[in-house]
Design a protein around this motif. Sequence first.
Motif, PDB file in Angstrom:
ATOM      1  N   ALA A   1       0.818  -1.224   0.000  1.00 52.65           N
ATOM      2  CA  ALA A   1       0.000   0.000   0.000  1.00 52.65           C
ATOM      3  C   ALA A   1       0.848   1.268   0.000  1.00 52.65           C
ATOM      4  O   ALA A   1       0.362   2.346  -0.335  1.00 52.65           O
ATOM      5  N   LYS A   2       2.119   1.140   0.354  1.00 52.49           N
ATOM      6  CA  LYS A   2       3.005   2.317   0.372  1.00 52.49           C
ATOM      7  C   LYS A   2       3.524   2.653  -1.019  1.00 52.49           C
ATOM      8  O   LYS A   2       4.162   3.685  -1.220  1.00 52.49           O
ATOM      9  N   ALA A   3       3.303   1.767  -1.988  1.00 52.32           N
ATOM     10  CA  ALA A   3       3.828   1.978  -3.338  1.00 52.32           C
ATOM     11  C   ALA A   3       2.969   2.987  -4.106  1.00 52.32           C
ATOM     12  O   ALA A   3       1.819   3.247  -3.747  1.00 52.32           O
ATOM     13  N   ASP A   4       3.541   3.539  -5.182  1.00 51.95           N
ATOM     14  CA  ASP A   4       2.774   4.434  -6.046  1.00 51.95           C
ATOM     15  C   ASP A   4       1.727   3.640  -6.822  1.00 51.95           C
ATOM     16  O   ASP A   4       0.688   4.157  -7.204  1.00 51.95           O
ATOM     17  N   ARG A   5       2.044   2.357  -7.063  1.00 51.47           N
ATOM     18  CA  ARG A   5       1.192   1.524  -7.908  1.00 51.47           C
ATOM     19  C   ARG A   5       1.431   0.075  -7.519  1.00 51.47           C
ATOM     20  O   ARG A   5       2.548  -0.289  -7.145  1.00 51.47           O
ATOM     21  N   ILE A   6       0.378  -0.747  -7.594  1.00 41.59           N
ATOM     22  CA  ILE A   6       0.518  -2.166  -7.248  1.00 41.59           C
ATOM     23  C   ILE A   6       0.197  -3.021  -8.469  1.00 41.59           C
ATOM     24  O   ILE A   6      -0.837  -2.838  -9.105  1.00 41.59           O
ATOM     25  N   LEU A   7       1.100  -3.948  -8.792  1.00 41.07           N
ATOM     26  CA  LEU A   7       0.855  -4.920  -9.857  1.00 41.07           C
ATOM     27  C   LEU A   7       0.532  -6.253  -9.194  1.00 41.07           C
ATOM     28  O   LEU A   7       1.240  -6.686  -8.283  1.00 41.07           O
ATOM     29  N   HIS A   8      -0.557  -6.885  -9.666  1.00 43.94           N
ATOM     30  CA  HIS A   8      -0.953  -8.178  -9.109  1.00 43.94           C
ATOM     31  C   HIS A   8      -0.668  -9.279 -10.119  1.00 43.94           C
ATOM     32  O   HIS A   8      -1.125  -9.205 -11.255  1.00 43.94           O
ATOM     33  N   LEU A   9       0.063 -10.294  -9.685  1.00 43.58           N
ATOM     34  CA  LEU A   9       0.325 -11.452 -10.542  1.00 43.58           C
ATOM     35  C   LEU A   9      -0.545 -12.615 -10.074  1.00 43.58           C
ATOM     36  O   LEU A   9      -0.648 -12.884  -8.873  1.00 43.58           O
ATOM     37  N   ARG A  10      -1.158 -13.279 -11.034  1.00 38.28           N
ATOM     38  CA  ARG A  10      -1.882 -14.504 -10.702  1.00 38.28           C
ATOM     39  C   ARG A  10      -1.565 -15.534 -11.775  1.00 38.28           C
ATOM     40  O   ARG A  10      -1.785 -15.280 -12.963  1.00 38.28           O
ATOM     41  N   ASP A  11      -1.037 -16.678 -11.360  1.00 35.81           N
ATOM     42  CA  ASP A  11      -0.659 -17.746 -12.303  1.00 35.81           C
ATOM     43  C   ASP A  11       0.133 -17.209 -13.490  1.00 35.81           C
ATOM     44  O   ASP A  11      -0.130 -17.577 -14.637  1.00 35.81           O
ATOM     45  N   GLY A  12       1.075 -16.310 -13.204  1.00 32.46           N
ATOM     46  CA  GLY A  12       1.972 -15.834 -14.247  1.00 32.46           C
ATOM     47  C   GLY A  12       1.431 -14.715 -15.116  1.00 32.46           C
ATOM     48  O   GLY A  12       2.092 -14.275 -16.052  1.00 32.46           O
ATOM     49  N   ARG A  13       0.216 -14.257 -14.827  1.00 30.87           N
ATOM     50  CA  ARG A  13      -0.357 -13.156 -15.601  1.00 30.87           C
ATOM     51  C   ARG A  13      -0.651 -11.978 -14.698  1.00 30.87           C
ATOM     52  O   ARG A  13      -1.003 -12.159 -13.526  1.00 30.87           O
ATOM     53  N   LEU A  14      -0.546 -10.775 -15.268  1.00 30.82           N
ATOM     54  CA  LEU A  14      -0.939  -9.585 -14.518  1.00 30.82           C
ATOM     55  C   LEU A  14      -2.460  -9.482 -14.532  1.00 30.82           C
ATOM     56  O   LEU A  14      -3.083  -9.660 -15.576  1.00 30.82           O
ATOM     57  N   VAL A  15      -3.031  -9.228 -13.364  1.00 35.69           N
ATOM     58  CA  VAL A  15      -4.487  -9.038 -13.309  1.00 35.69           C
ATOM     59  C   VAL A  15      -4.766  -7.629 -12.805  1.00 35.69           C
ATOM     60  O   VAL A  15      -3.932  -7.048 -12.087  1.00 35.69           O
ATOM     61  N   THR A  16      -5.894  -7.090 -13.166  1.00 35.59           N
ATOM     62  CA  THR A  16      -6.190  -5.715 -12.737  1.00 35.59           C
ATOM     63  C   THR A  16      -7.279  -5.716 -11.684  1.00 35.59           C
ATOM     64  O   THR A  16      -8.002  -6.676 -11.519  1.00 35.59           O
TER      65      THR A  16
END
Length: 224
Positions: free
Chosen positions: A209-224
Amino acid sequence: MIPLLELCSVGKVYPGGVATRALEEVSFAVAPGEFVALVGASGSGKTTLLNLVGLLDTPTEGSLRLAGRDVTGAAEDLRAELRRDLLGFVFQFHYLLPEFTALENALMPLRIRGTAAEDAGRARVRALLEKVDLGDRLHHRPGQLSGGQQQRVAVVRALANDPQVILADEPTGNLDSRNAHAVCDLLRSLTKELHKSVLLVTHDETIAAKADRILHLRDGRLVT
Ligand SMILES: Nc1ncnc2c1ncn2[C@@H]1O[C@H](COP(=O)(O)OP(=O)(O)OP(=O)(O)O)[C@@H](O)[C@H]1O
Ligand SMILES: [Mg+2]
């Protein structure tokens, strides 16, 4: 503005008896000075992605640009040079050398470049150690430091070469919550001040939560 880091449809398959697909169609960019967190369940591909960005491994598909330069198929000697000049690494375990002091450990990336580089960088590294509140621990060995202090030395060491991108894989995973937040806050304030980009892997949503932006990985793919 040219992104410092740019991935375009990156995929990674580990070969073997049973080939494992670890990443698929991963595309994102990180701007200069941006602090990005990468989260995802165990096995989702976080370390694989960091290894690709860190030029420690090569993608199976897609392309990777670093500081505006296509480094997808770069030869090993160029990769080593770019790792040394552009990237700083912080790991879950600090890997400080036990027989060297905090100052010597933080200076190690410069020492590897030679005495002239070490002498030129000494004052800057010392100032960074003071900034992370280790001014009175410069000559302590890792075994004489707390876990949080050790990790702060590792953060300074990652900055010693004045890299443009810091890659951190669970740098706070080994610390209690208070120290984890202290190290993360430090990493953030220091990198913001020095205008460094950060890609930080974490399991901890309160750290992310301290980041400017969060990327979520699920099973090798980025999810939004
Ligand atoms: N060297 C390797 N050879 C074969 N498969 C691998 C290798 N390294 C990782 N994998 C597989 O690739 C997938 C992604 O692994 P990775 O280490 O990137 O996950 P992670 O998100 O970092 O997990 P963790 O949170 O547990 O560290 C997993 O299914 C893993 O088993
Ligand atoms: Mg991992």
